[in-house]
Motif scaffolding. Structure first.
Motif, PDB file in Angstrom:
ATOM      1  N   VAL A   1       0.861  -1.187   0.000  1.00 42.08           N
ATOM      2  CA  VAL A   1       0.000   0.000   0.000  1.00 42.08           C
ATOM      3  C   VAL A   1       0.900   1.241   0.000  1.00 42.08           C
ATOM      4  CG1 VAL A   1      -1.809   1.206   1.259  1.00 42.08           C
ATOM      5  CG2 VAL A   1      -1.689  -1.284   1.366  1.00 42.08           C
TER       6      VAL A   1
ATOM      7  N   MET B   1      -4.418   5.361   6.872  1.00 42.11           N
ATOM      8  CA  MET B   1      -4.508   4.429   7.999  1.00 42.11           C
ATOM      9  C   MET B   1      -3.216   4.539   8.806  1.00 42.11           C
ATOM     10  SD  MET B   1      -6.835   2.242   9.019  1.00 42.11           S
ATOM     11  CE  MET B   1      -7.598   0.839   8.207  1.00 42.11           C
TER      12      MET B   1
ATOM     13  N   LYS C   1      -0.875   2.879  11.514  1.00 45.16           N
ATOM     14  CA  LYS C   1      -0.711   1.506  12.015  1.00 45.16           C
ATOM     15  C   LYS C   1       0.503   1.415  12.944  1.00 45.16           C
ATOM     16  CE  LYS C   1      -2.910  -0.945   8.195  1.00 45.16           C
ATOM     17  NZ  LYS C   1      -2.749  -2.016   7.159  1.00 45.16           N
TER      18      LYS C   1
ATOM     19  N   PRO D   1     -11.933  -2.654   0.919  1.00 44.18           N
ATOM     20  CA  PRO D   1     -11.239  -3.733   0.201  1.00 44.18           C
ATOM     21  C   PRO D   1     -11.775  -5.094   0.622  1.00 44.18           C
ATOM     22  CG  PRO D   1     -10.000  -3.139   2.130  1.00 44.18           C
ATOM     23  CD  PRO D   1     -11.239  -2.266   2.133  1.00 44.18           C
TER      24      PRO D   1
ATOM     25  N   SER E   1     -12.834 -11.158   4.685  1.00 41.16           N
ATOM     26  CA  SER E   1     -13.319  -9.763   4.765  1.00 41.16           C
ATOM     27  C   SER E   1     -14.367  -9.551   5.840  1.00 41.16           C
ATOM     28  CB  SER E   1     -13.898  -9.347   3.411  1.00 41.16           C
ATOM     29  OG  SER E   1     -12.917  -9.510   2.400  1.00 41.16           O
TER      30      SER E   1
ATOM     31  N   ASN F   1     -12.136  -6.179  13.885  1.00 38.84           N
ATOM     32  CA  ASN F   1     -10.908  -6.888  13.504  1.00 38.84           C
ATOM     33  C   ASN F   1     -10.834  -8.305  14.035  1.00 38.84           C
ATOM     34  OD1 ASN F   1      -9.503  -4.938  11.854  1.00 38.84           O
ATOM     35  ND2 ASN F   1      -9.564  -3.692  13.695  1.00 38.84           N
TER      36      ASN F   1
ATOM     37  N   GLU G   1      -0.919 -11.711   3.747  1.00 33.48           N
ATOM     38  CA  GLU G   1      -2.189 -10.962   3.746  1.00 33.48           C
ATOM     39  C   GLU G   1      -2.153  -9.856   2.698  1.00 33.48           C
ATOM     40  OE1 GLU G   1      -3.639  -9.062   7.282  1.00 33.48           O
ATOM     41  OE2 GLU G   1      -3.488 -10.909   8.433  1.00 33.48           O
TER      42      GLU G   1
ATOM     43  N   ILE H   1      -0.147  -6.418   2.988  1.00 34.03           N
ATOM     44  CA  ILE H   1      -0.218  -5.627   4.221  1.00 34.03           C
ATOM     45  C   ILE H   1       0.537  -6.285   5.370  1.00 34.03           C
ATOM     46  CG2 ILE H   1      -2.200  -4.096   3.948  1.00 34.03           C
ATOM     47  CD1 ILE H   1      -3.966  -6.238   5.176  1.00 34.03           C
TER      48      ILE H   1
ATOM     49  N   THR I   1     -14.706  -5.435   3.505  1.00 37.55           N
ATOM     50  CA  THR I   1     -14.416  -5.353   4.941  1.00 37.55           C
ATOM     51  C   THR I   1     -15.407  -4.450   5.678  1.00 37.55           C
ATOM     52  OG1 THR I   1     -12.906  -3.554   4.480  1.00 37.55           O
ATOM     53  CG2 THR I   1     -11.944  -5.768   4.648  1.00 37.55           C
TER      54      THR I   1
HETATM   55  C1  MV4 Z   1      -6.002  -1.736   5.947  1.00 32.76           C
HETATM   56  C2  MV4 Z   1      -7.304  -1.542   5.407  1.00 32.76           C
HETATM   57  C3  MV4 Z   1      -7.466  -0.522   4.458  1.00 32.76           C
HETATM   58  N1  MV4 Z   1      -6.404   0.231   4.078  1.00 32.76           N
HETATM   59  N2  MV4 Z   1      -4.978  -0.972   5.549  1.00 32.76           N
HETATM   60  C4  MV4 Z   1      -7.258  -4.947   9.251  1.00 32.76           C
HETATM   61  C5  MV4 Z   1      -6.469  -5.917  10.048  1.00 32.76           C
HETATM   62  C6  MV4 Z   1      -5.101  -5.850   9.524  1.00 32.76           C
HETATM   63  N3  MV4 Z   1      -4.755  -7.135   8.940  1.00 32.76           N
HETATM   64  C7  MV4 Z   1      -5.071  -4.808   8.473  1.00 32.76           C
HETATM   65  N4  MV4 Z   1      -6.446  -4.428   8.238  1.00 32.76           N
HETATM   66  C8  MV4 Z   1      -6.758  -3.499   7.299  1.00 32.76           C
HETATM   67  N5  MV4 Z   1      -5.763  -2.711   6.872  1.00 32.76           N
HETATM   68  C9  MV4 Z   1      -5.183   0.007   4.629  1.00 32.76           C
HETATM   69  N6  MV4 Z   1      -4.143   0.751   4.232  1.00 32.76           N
HETATM   70  C10 MV4 Z   1      -8.353  -2.382   5.848  1.00 32.76           C
HETATM   71  C11 MV4 Z   1      -8.064  -3.355   6.787  1.00 32.76           C
HETATM   72  C12 MV4 Z   1      -9.151  -4.232   7.209  1.00 32.76           C
HETATM   73  C13 MV4 Z   1     -10.199  -3.734   8.004  1.00 32.76           C
HETATM   74  C14 MV4 Z   1     -10.180  -2.411   8.429  1.00 32.76           C
HETATM   75  C15 MV4 Z   1     -11.227  -1.971   9.205  1.00 32.76           C
HETATM   76  C16 MV4 Z   1     -12.297  -2.803   9.550  1.00 32.76           C
HETATM   77  C17 MV4 Z   1     -12.278  -4.112   9.157  1.00 32.76           C
HETATM   78  C18 MV4 Z   1     -11.234  -4.605   8.387  1.00 32.76           C
HETATM   79  C19 MV4 Z   1     -11.204  -5.956   7.990  1.00 32.76           C
HETATM   80  C20 MV4 Z   1     -10.160  -6.413   7.232  1.00 32.76           C
HETATM   81  C21 MV4 Z   1      -9.110  -5.563   6.840  1.00 32.76           C
END
Ligand code: MV4
Length: 447
Positions: free
Chosen positions: A131, A156, A158, A206, A230, A235, A275, A287, A438
């Motif tokens: 990303v 986002m 992180k 996504p 998804s 989470n 992932e 990611i 998601t």
């Molecule tokens: C993201 C994203 C959208 N954009 N990163 C969620 C858990 C971890 N594995 C990473 N996740 C995500 N990262 C970017 N740059 C969307 C998710 C995501 C998610 C986010 C919010 C609510 C539910 C979710 C379920 C799966 C993945």
């Protein structure tokens, strides 16, 4: 082959590993906390050792007691399962120091993939799409804001030591960034004792797609297709399926080759998961990499016919993979519903207690991985998942129909469960039309 393996876990995954060991003719040692004295994995193992009181930090996270249990029972290997110590660098270290084989990745892999910013760097170098976002981690909100402005909102935030959504924060507007960054950073400091953060472009709605990897100690690396994860609430995965109907054979080969490239870039060994986020235009981005067996591994087992736990054990023993990528065929469609002891009408509050009646669904294409039984008392100490209902069908429609029938047959009396919530998902028009991402559970199921 190993003669004896210690399972450093509890619940359904401990049973799952014991079953694989039994089929391989390997003796098993269960470890349990005082409150788990009557748990099924204790009765199913050949030997069982109490490693401490209920609280995880004094039992299932107590590395010294687990290593001691392995030494006392002369276990040659330890399988950590998922959760608890499954990605513990310290456990990997202590196993190595004591000549015990850890069934899983090596210490350096856990370390490198555990640092989510480092993992990004490794993937960028390997030509794996990530990303758009930070080149380096930072704990300085103003430096992070510069990155955010460069990539463009929404972004986002992180945590470097996070993963699985922990320490994550979505920021739509520049004016909120500094405060949100400071909050996310302090949460990360509290949770992981690390306040290093990184920023990514937010990928709108996504799919969360993960590719299963198997890598042996002889540089053979294959993928076993993808899982669509998804459907998550806060989470926590709720329902997973394989394959993802949005991914055709061409995209599967491309993403699978990329997942293999990612694993090879790390020099990975054992079962692992790459992932990706898949956006509406079918662009995909790395990611995270998970260096453990995952809860939802049975849906991959169902569509490929491969026992992932047995393969992990064979890899740890030094065996070569018995199959090549060409041997891997995706057959049919599998769905997993996580069965949780929770009261969905009371904000999903945990619902521990005595199970007074329990009936497992059966018939063609049904698998229930669970440690519960009639008369079992679910403790409040651990997480609320009490089992996984997995079904296989020749296609997605048959799998959905079979899952609905299985959920209707399931009887669990004495506690609240999320079975009705699962049923609602399976009956939802957008789920049936596979128009999910998601945001589905938050948008469609929590109204
Ligand atoms: C993201 C994203 C959208 N954009 N990163 C969620 C858990 C971890 N594995 C990473 N996740 C995500 N990262 C970017 N740059 C969307 C998710 C995501 C998610 C986010 C919010 C609510 C539910 C979710 C379920 C799966 C993945």
């Amino acid at each position: 082959m190993f003669k004896k393996i210690l399972i450093a876990n509890r619940g359904e995954i401990a049973l799952r590993i014991i079953r694989a060991c039994k089929e391989l003719g390997i003796k098993t040692v269960a470890v349990y906390s005082e409150i788990d004295e009557d748990s099924l994995h204790v009765h199913m193992a050949d030997e069982a050792i109490c490693i401490g009181p209920a609280i995880s930090s004094k039992s299932y996270l107590n590395i010294k007691n687990i290593i001691s249990a392995a030494m006392i029972t002369k276990s040659e290997a330890i399988h950590p399962g998922y959760g608890f110590l499954s990605e513990s660098i310290q456990l990997a270290k202590m196993c190595k120091e004591n000549g015990i084989k850890l069934i899983g990745p090596r210490e350096e892999h856990i370390k490198r993939m555990g640092d989510k910013a480092e993992a990004r760097k490794t993937m960028i170098k390997a030509g794996v799409p990530v990303v758009p976002g930070s080149k380096d981690a930072t704990n300085d909100p103003y430096k992070a804001l510069e990155v955010a402005k460069e990539i463009g909102f929404p972004v986002m935030i992180k945590a470097v030591s996070g993963g699985g959504g922990r320490g994550m924060r979505l920021v739509y507007d520049e004016k909120d960034f500094i405060n949100f960054f400071i909050m996310a950073k302090s949460e990360s400091k509290a949770a992981f004792d690390d306040d290093s953060m990184y920023v990514e472009k937010y990928i709108e709605e996504p799919r969360h797609i993960e590719f299963q990897i198997l890598a042996d100690e002889h540089k053979n690396v294959i993928h076993l297709g993808e899982r669509d994860c998804s459907l998550q609430r806060r989470n926590q995965k709720v329902l997973e399926e394989a394959p993802c109907s949005l991914i055709d054979d061409t995209l599967r080969k491309e993403m699978g080759d990329t997942a293999i490239k990612a694993a090879k870039a790390v020099g990975y060994v054992s079962a692992g998961t790459i992932e990706f986020l898949l956006d509406k235009h079918k662009n995909y981005y790395f990611i995270e990499m998970n260096t453990r067996i995952q809860v939802e591994h049975p849906i991959t087992e169902y569509i490929t016919g491969i026992d992932l736990i047995k393969e992990q054990i064979k890899i740890a023993y030094g065996e070569k993979l018995k199959f090549t990528q060409e041997d891997i065929k995706i057959n049919g469609h599998a769905i997993e519903c996580r069965i949780n002891a929770e009261d969905t009408n009371n904000n999903f509050a945990p619902s521990p207690g005595m199970i007074t009646d329990y009936f497992i669904p059966g018939g063609n294409g049904i698998r229930m991985d669970s440690h519960i039984y009639s008369g079992y008392k679910i403790p409040s100490t651990y997480d609320s998942m009490i089992g996984k209902l997995i079904v296989w069908g020749k296609d997605r429609q048959e799998a959905i129909c079979r899952m609905k029938r299985a959920l209707d047959e399931m009887v669990i009396i004495g506690i609240h469960t999320n079975i009705d919530f699962q049923r609602e998902i399976l009956n939802h028009e957008k789920f049936l039309k596979n128009e999910i991402d998601t945001s589905f559970i938050g948008k469609e199921m929590m109204k």
